[in-house]
Design an enzyme around this catalytic site. Structure first.
Site, PDB file in Angstrom:
ATOM      1  N   HIS A 178     -14.499  -2.688   8.360  1.00 55.91           N
ATOM      2  CA  HIS A 178     -13.848  -2.166   7.150  1.00 55.91           C
ATOM      3  C   HIS A 178     -13.962  -3.120   5.977  1.00 55.91           C
ATOM      4  CE1 HIS A 178     -12.397   1.183   9.368  1.00 55.91           C
ATOM      5  NE2 HIS A 178     -11.664   0.454  10.159  1.00 55.91           N
ATOM      6  N   GLU A 238      -2.576   7.070   8.051  1.00 48.57           N
ATOM      7  CA  GLU A 238      -3.374   7.969   7.211  1.00 48.57           C
ATOM      8  C   GLU A 238      -4.303   8.788   8.069  1.00 48.57           C
ATOM      9  OE1 GLU A 238      -4.145   5.472   3.163  1.00 48.57           O
ATOM     10  OE2 GLU A 238      -5.876   5.908   4.404  1.00 48.57           O
ATOM     11  N   ARG A 257      -6.965  -7.446  -9.729  1.00 50.49           N
ATOM     12  CA  ARG A 257      -7.666  -8.715  -9.969  1.00 50.49           C
ATOM     13  C   ARG A 257      -9.145  -8.432 -10.157  1.00 50.49           C
ATOM     14  NH1 ARG A 257     -10.243  -8.512  -5.143  1.00 50.49           N
ATOM     15  NH2 ARG A 257      -8.996  -7.734  -3.419  1.00 50.49           N
ATOM     16  N   LYS A 278       0.839  -1.206   0.000  1.00 46.19           N
ATOM     17  CA  LYS A 278       0.000   0.000   0.000  1.00 46.19           C
ATOM     18  C   LYS A 278       0.876   1.260   0.000  1.00 46.19           C
ATOM     19  CE  LYS A 278      -3.942  -1.952   2.576  1.00 46.19           C
ATOM     20  NZ  LYS A 278      -5.124  -2.036   1.759  1.00 46.19           N
TER      21      LYS A 278
HETATM   22  P1  ADP Z   1      -8.128  -3.520   2.872  1.00 46.73           P
HETATM   23  O1  ADP Z   1      -7.206  -3.607   1.705  1.00 46.73           O
HETATM   24  O2  ADP Z   1      -7.578  -4.186   4.107  1.00 46.73           O
HETATM   25  O3  ADP Z   1      -9.530  -3.935   2.573  1.00 46.73           O
HETATM   26  P2  ADP Z   1      -8.539  -0.675   2.402  1.00 46.73           P
HETATM   27  O4  ADP Z   1      -7.372   0.227   2.337  1.00 46.73           O
HETATM   28  O5  ADP Z   1      -9.154  -1.097   1.106  1.00 46.73           O
HETATM   29  O6  ADP Z   1      -8.163  -1.969   3.262  1.00 46.73           O
HETATM   30  O7  ADP Z   1      -9.653  -0.010   3.307  1.00 46.73           O
HETATM   31  C1  ADP Z   1     -10.810  -0.716   3.712  1.00 46.73           C
HETATM   32  C2  ADP Z   1     -11.864   0.241   4.212  1.00 46.73           C
HETATM   33  O8  ADP Z   1     -11.392   1.010   5.317  1.00 46.73           O
HETATM   34  C3  ADP Z   1     -12.306   1.296   3.206  1.00 46.73           C
HETATM   35  O9  ADP Z   1     -13.280   0.806   2.342  1.00 46.73           O
HETATM   36  C4  ADP Z   1     -12.821   2.395   4.101  1.00 46.73           C
HETATM   37  O10 ADP Z   1     -14.130   2.122   4.555  1.00 46.73           O
HETATM   38  C5  ADP Z   1     -11.919   2.332   5.283  1.00 46.73           C
HETATM   39  N1  ADP Z   1     -10.797   3.300   5.139  1.00 46.73           N
HETATM   40  C6  ADP Z   1      -9.615   3.081   4.553  1.00 46.73           C
HETATM   41  N2  ADP Z   1      -8.829   4.169   4.626  1.00 46.73           N
HETATM   42  C7  ADP Z   1      -9.551   5.121   5.287  1.00 46.73           C
HETATM   43  C8  ADP Z   1      -9.297   6.466   5.705  1.00 46.73           C
HETATM   44  N3  ADP Z   1      -8.142   7.056   5.486  1.00 46.73           N
HETATM   45  N4  ADP Z   1     -10.293   7.119   6.349  1.00 46.73           N
HETATM   46  C9  ADP Z   1     -11.469   6.527   6.611  1.00 46.73           C
HETATM   47  N5  ADP Z   1     -11.763   5.263   6.270  1.00 46.73           N
HETATM   48  C10 ADP Z   1     -10.820   4.560   5.611  1.00 46.73           C
END
Ligand code: ADP
Length: 665
Positions: free
Chosen positions: A235, A200, A292, A116
């Site tokens: 999440h 973040e 993917r 990431k």
């Molecule tokens: P993973 O790859 O583990 O699924 P992601 O980076 O795709 O993680 O994030 C999953 C979820 O977490 C997102 O869909 C969102 O709901 C929440 N999320 C991620 N980053 C943030 C952020 N900076 N602020 C608020 N919510 C976030």
């Protein structure tokens, strides 16, 4: 086109890929572990190769075994599905070395998006907007903490190697930082063998809006509209829809073109998804790119009329994209609800079980069910507990949502706790109907969504008691008619020579027990529940309860599910189980204390000490199950008498973890 492809996956996604391949005349090879000898994907494929023991790391994650299976069967290409090896660059390299096409992007693109942090660095250079944050290489905890301090709380810690919500922690204040960092790192190390973190800014109530992109070998790239995946637990997505409600053409173009720019920055090929956080003010930020096919790709297929797996096979064969950007059309609205063996009332923890009964809604041009299991299959601890994806489509969002709630109320699953009632409550609740979407949706509306919602089931209780009584009468009638079809005792209408017949039924709902009295008076029932009297007439036909009160006729659907039955009314679902006087209290005590292991796992750490006097909700211990940490908390005020296990111990699901004494109030 390929003659034969091997699908390096299992469950619904393997079945999904096989269906398209068969339609295209491409032969298919399935692989299977010990746990999947009789699985649906194995039955559907033309050939199948056994690749090892049930744990994925001994079968579905072993690249050599998959490649050997491809060699034995002479497969031209490997489709990795999602999860398992789908984003593993080493696996893509090994495929190339064996001269088997990996149906996916280039090794470099997978590797670029694999971290990431690295992905964010690339996107920053490409001018793609990012959430403010720290994604550097210096992993000193002091550096991470000072980055958090600079951007201001709340922040989100994410595992750079992460996925599936693992290794992710929200931190609301400086005091919690160290503990959260330690927990996120532990979880990340256990899941990804890597504990690097990025920090973040945690955005409040954003929406998760992602774009499906597609690129061919010639460098043509397009976006196939967006999906809104804001409704999430832990999440992780639970219900997705396309298009995103409220999306304007201008915003779609801006986000879609940014998604294409992001993919072009890594010289992309094939199907991919660029995920964004969409802020309430319309600004959007790149979150990550998944190299993917996504679980939720069917909603895109429903609104575009395309088959994305077909496109994947075409592009992997070197063909150009079948459509230009201008030719992509969106029609109607689609939802996907993920049906899981999990317990929403217990923090959505996955559960296991054998699906004694499984009946999916009928499929049509409006309803599609993607599944990899059949009645009698076992949902084990080894794999994802998803039972099916229910996908619906119609011309408008309202109509599609109506189809979704109808289809959910037709699903019947017993043998494992599922999230069906939760999904139904979600699909029928007002805020979801009004598309008030954001990633905090479930938390915000929990009183509408969970069985443990606060208010009494005042409307549902008399109906549930009536349904149960009618059900019993029907069963009694069936038994008698089997013995003697002409018997006068078949009339079990409760007629009494002198007076009326009273029934008393105790029902448990939302962890509360309610006693209901029913008195039959001719065709009507006088029902006393929660101190209120209701006069109802009713009949039970198959699974439909028809009832009438003061001339108003309505109906509800009754589903016999795990440990009881669910009543589906237009305004929501409510689950009941019958309690018998002598067992009630014991059962309640056992299920209420919440100090049992939710599933098989390992004790990570004991937080409280023996002899501690603790308040309700205090953390007692942390255990790890399915690579995620779960905190076991005090169910009420009390004393920790003893811990039954030490840190590092393995525990079975259901085992008592703590000897806990409730305080007398
Ligand atoms: P993973 O790859 O583990 O699924 P992601 O980076 O795709 O993680 O994030 C999953 C979820 O977490 C997102 O869909 C969102 O709901 C929440 N999320 C991620 N980053 C943030 C952020 N900076 N602020 C608020 N919510 C976030």
């Amino acid at each position: 086109m390929f003659k034969k492809i091997l699908i390096a996956n299992r469950g619904e996604i393997a079945c999904r890929i096989i269906k398209t391949a068969q339609r295209m005349g491409v032969a298919t090879v399935a692989v299977y572990s010990d746990a999947d000898c009789d699985a649906l994907h194995v039955t559907l494929a033309d050939e199948a190769i056994h690749i090892g023991a049930a744990p994925a790391r001994e079968s579905y994650l072993v690249a050599e075994k998959i490649l050997a299976a491809a060699q034995i069967t002479d497969a031209d290409a490997i489709h990795p599905g999602y999860g398992f090896l789908s984003e593993n660059a080493d696996f893509a390299i090994a495929c190339a070395a064996q001269d088997v096409v990996f149906i996916g992007p280039s090794v470099a693109a997978i590797a670029a998006m694999g971290s990431k942090s690295a992905a964010k660095q690339i996107m920053e250079q490409a001018g793609v907007p990012l959430v403010p944050g720290y994604h550097g290489d210096d992993q000193d905890p002091a550096q991470l903490k000072s980055a958090a301090q600079t951007m201001g709380y709340p922040v989100l810690l994410k595992a750079t190697a992460g996925g599936g919500g693992k290794g992710m922690r929200q931190v609301w204040s400086e005091e919690d930082f160290d503990e959260s960092l330690a927990a996120a790192k532990r979880e990340s190390l256990a899941s990804f063998n890597d504990d690097s973190m990025l920090v973040e800014k945690y955005l409040i109530k954003p929406r998760h809006v992602e774009f499906q992109i597609f690129f061919d070998h010639l460098g043509h790239g397009i976006y196939l509209a967006e999906r809104d995946c804001s409704v999430q637990r832990r999440h992780q997505k639970i219900i997705e829809e396309a298009p995103a409600p409220g999306m304007t053409d201008t915003l779609r173009r801006a986000m879609g073109e940014t998604a294409v720019t992001a993919a072009r920055a890594i010289d992309y090929r094939g199907a991919g998804t660029v995920e964004f956080l969409l802020h309430q003010d319309g600004s959007f930020y790149f979150m990550e790119m998944n190299t993917r096919l996504q679980v939720e790709h069917p909603v895109t297929e429903m609104i575009t009329g395309l088959d994305l797996v077909e496109w994947q096979l075409l592009v992997a064969c070197g063909e150009p994209l079948p459509l230009t950007q201008e030719a992509v059309q969106i029609r109607g609205h689609a939802f996907e609800a993920r049906v899981y063996a999990e317990d929403p009332d217990n923090d959505f923890l996955p559960v296991t079980g054998t699906l004694g009964r499984l009946r999916a809604p009928d499929e049509s041009r409006y309803v599609r069910v993607d599944t990899g299991v059949c009645q009698g299959d076992h949902i084990s601890v080894y794999y994802d507990p998803m039972i099916a994806k229910l996908i619906v489509w119609d011309e408008s969002r309202d109509r599609a949502l109506q189809r979704l709630s109808n289809a959910l109320s037709q699903y019947r699953i017993s043998g494992a706790v599922t999230n069906l009632d939760f999904l139904y409550n979600l699909a029928t609740c007002r805020p979801f109907e009004d598309a008030q979407l954001n990633t905090g949706f479930i938390d915000e509306h929990k009183n509408l969504l969970f069985q443990t919602r606060s208010e009494n089931p005042a409307r549902e209780l008399p109906l549930a008691a009536l349904a149960l009584l009618l059900h019993r009468q029907r069963q009694a009638k069936q038994v008698i008619s089997c013995l003697d079809p002409y018997s006068p005792w078949q009339d079990n209408d409760a007629w009494r020579l002198n007076g009326t017949h009273r029934h008393r039924i105790t029902l448990r709902c939302q962890q509360q027990d309610y006693t209901v009295e029913l008195e039959q008076q001719g065709a009507q029932y006088r029902i006393n529940a929660l101190g209120e009297e209701t006069l109802l007439a009713g009949t039970l036909e198959d699974e439909t309860l028809r009832f009438e009160s003061a001339g108003h006729r309505q109906h509800a659907t009754l589903a016999y599910t795990h440990g009881g039955f669910t009543l589906y009314l237009p305004e929501g679902a409510c689950h009941f189980s019958e309690i018998f006087a002598d067992t009630g209290e014991k059962e309640k005590a056992a299920s209420d204390n919440g100090l049992r292991a939710p599933m098989n796992g390992t004790i990570v750490t004991l937080v409280a000490k023996t002899g501690d006097q603790v308040e309700t909700g205090a953390p007692l211990l942390v255990m790890e199950a399915m690579k995620m940490e779960h905190t076991i908390r005090a169910p009420c005020r009390g004393i920790v008498q003893a811990f039954c296990y030490a840190s590092g111990d393995l525990v079975d699901g259901g085992a008592t973890l703590v000897d806990f004494i409730m305080s007398e109030e």
